[in-house]
Design an enzyme around this catalytic site. Structure first.
Site, short mmCIF file in Angstrom:
data_model
loop_
_atom_site.label_atom_id
_atom_site.label_comp_id
_atom_site.label_asym_id
_atom_site.label_seq_id
_atom_site.Cartn_x
_atom_site.Cartn_y
_atom_site.Cartn_z
N LYS A 9 0.81 -1.22 0.00
CA LYS A 9 0.00 0.00 0.00
C LYS A 9 0.84 1.27 0.00
CE LYS A 9 -1.00 -0.22 4.91
NZ LYS A 9 -0.20 0.88 5.44
N ARG A 16 -7.08 3.23 11.66
CA ARG A 16 -6.72 1.83 11.85
C ARG A 16 -7.66 1.11 12.81
NH1 ARG A 16 -1.01 2.18 10.49
NH2 ARG A 16 0.15 0.29 10.88
N ARG A 67 11.50 -7.38 3.32
CA ARG A 67 11.75 -5.95 3.57
C ARG A 67 12.71 -5.80 4.77
NH1 ARG A 67 6.77 -2.21 5.16
NH2 ARG A 67 7.17 -2.98 7.25
N ARG A 93 14.27 -2.22 9.15
CA ARG A 93 13.41 -1.37 9.99
C ARG A 93 13.34 -1.93 11.40
NH1 ARG A 93 7.62 0.42 7.50
NH2 ARG A 93 6.89 -0.28 9.52
N ARG A 120 1.58 -6.85 14.57
CA ARG A 120 0.93 -5.86 13.71
C ARG A 120 -0.14 -6.52 12.83
NH1 ARG A 120 6.10 -3.69 12.45
NH2 ARG A 120 5.81 -4.13 10.24
P1 AMP Z 1 2.95 1.75 9.40
O1 AMP Z 1 4.12 2.30 8.67
O2 AMP Z 1 1.64 2.26 8.87
O3 AMP Z 1 2.98 0.24 9.48
O4 AMP Z 1 3.05 2.29 10.89
C1 AMP Z 1 4.16 1.97 11.70
C2 AMP Z 1 3.76 2.06 13.16
O5 AMP Z 1 3.33 3.40 13.48
C3 AMP Z 1 2.59 1.17 13.56
O6 AMP Z 1 2.99 -0.15 13.85
C4 AMP Z 1 2.08 1.91 14.80
O7 AMP Z 1 2.92 1.65 15.91
C5 AMP Z 1 2.24 3.35 14.42
N1 AMP Z 1 1.03 3.86 13.73
C6 AMP Z 1 0.91 4.22 12.42
N2 AMP Z 1 -0.33 4.61 12.14
C7 AMP Z 1 -1.04 4.50 13.29
C8 AMP Z 1 -2.40 4.71 13.63
N3 AMP Z 1 -3.31 5.12 12.73
N4 AMP Z 1 -2.76 4.49 14.93
C9 AMP Z 1 -1.87 4.08 15.83
N5 AMP Z 1 -0.59 3.81 15.57
C10 AMP Z 1 -0.16 4.02 14.31
#
Ligand code: AMP
Length: 196
Positions: free
Chosen positions: A15, A90, A129, A135, A146
């Site tokens: 995405k 989310r 990745r 990361r 996650r």
């Molecule tokens: P992502 O890159 O979207 O996978 O986000 C990485 C991390 O950021 C997630 O595992 C959460 O810890 C935090 N995070 C990102 N977006 C949100 C959200 N909408 N609500 C809460 N935590 C978030």
């Protein structure tokens, strides 16, 4: 014509990549909460210090913190004609917050792009990745956590948007270009106009 879009899918669904392509085509900014958190962590800001342990564990940052960040970002000039949200909302509470924020401006989402990818495929892609990017939240435990959160909290919000008739479901397994073409075709069919 505005394009207020959301892209949803499990980790490793592609995405991020597809979101950038769509945003470019529609001339709108990508608003990625994950990217905002990572930038803050990298720069050692107070927000970054607050969320580092949470994101490393694969947990969700508290809704109030995340909501405020999104509201600030969507209030900037470049998001006035549209935006592509990636990684927010989310969970159900975040959907409510976003509805209230957009509703207060007389706005609503035009389309939700759902990238369908099976769990095994997600895990395989993230493992790859992790090998390449390293990361800090791509440990095996954090990835599994996650995905669990995605399945229990994020997937159900799709139903909410389905009821509004704005979900575009796209098969996320295949070549990047084919998937992009599938997204464009579905957005075109909804009458959303591309800038380029
Ligand atoms: P992502 O890159 O979207 O996978 O986000 C990485 C991390 O950021 C997630 O595992 C959460 O810890 C935090 N995070 C990102 N977006 C949100 C959200 N909408 N609500 C809460 N935590 C978030």
């Amino acid at each position: 014509m505005t394009s207020r879009l959301l892209i949803v899918g499990p980790q490793g669904s592609g995405k991020g990549t597809q979101g950038v392509r769509v945003a470019e085509a529609y001339g709108i900014p990508v608003v990625s909460t994950g990217d905002i958190f990572r930038a803050n962590i990298k720069n050692g800001t107070p927000l970054g210090q607050k969320v580092k342990a949470i994101t490393d564990a694969g947990d969700l940052v508290p809704d109030d913190v995340t909501g405020e960040i999104v509201a600030d970002r969507l209030s900037q000039d470049d998001a006035a004609q549209g935006f592509l949200l990636d990684g927010y909302p989310r969970n159900a509470a975040q959907v409510e917050y976003l509805d209230a924020f957009l509703g207060g401006r007389g706005e609503s989402l035009d389309a939700v792009i759902l990238l369908d990818v099976p769990r095994e495929e997600s895990i395989a892609r993230i493992t790859e990745r992790a090998r390449i990017e390293g990361r800090s939240d791509d440990t095996e435990e954090a990835v599994a956590h996650r995905l669990d959160i995605y399945e229990s909290e994020t997937a159900p919000i799709i139903d909410t948007y389905e009821k509004r008739g704005i979900v575009i479901r796209v098969d996320g397994v295949g070549s990047l270009d084919d998937i992009t073409a599938g997204i464009f075709a579905a957005l075109d069919a909804r009458g959303l106009e591309r800038a380029v």
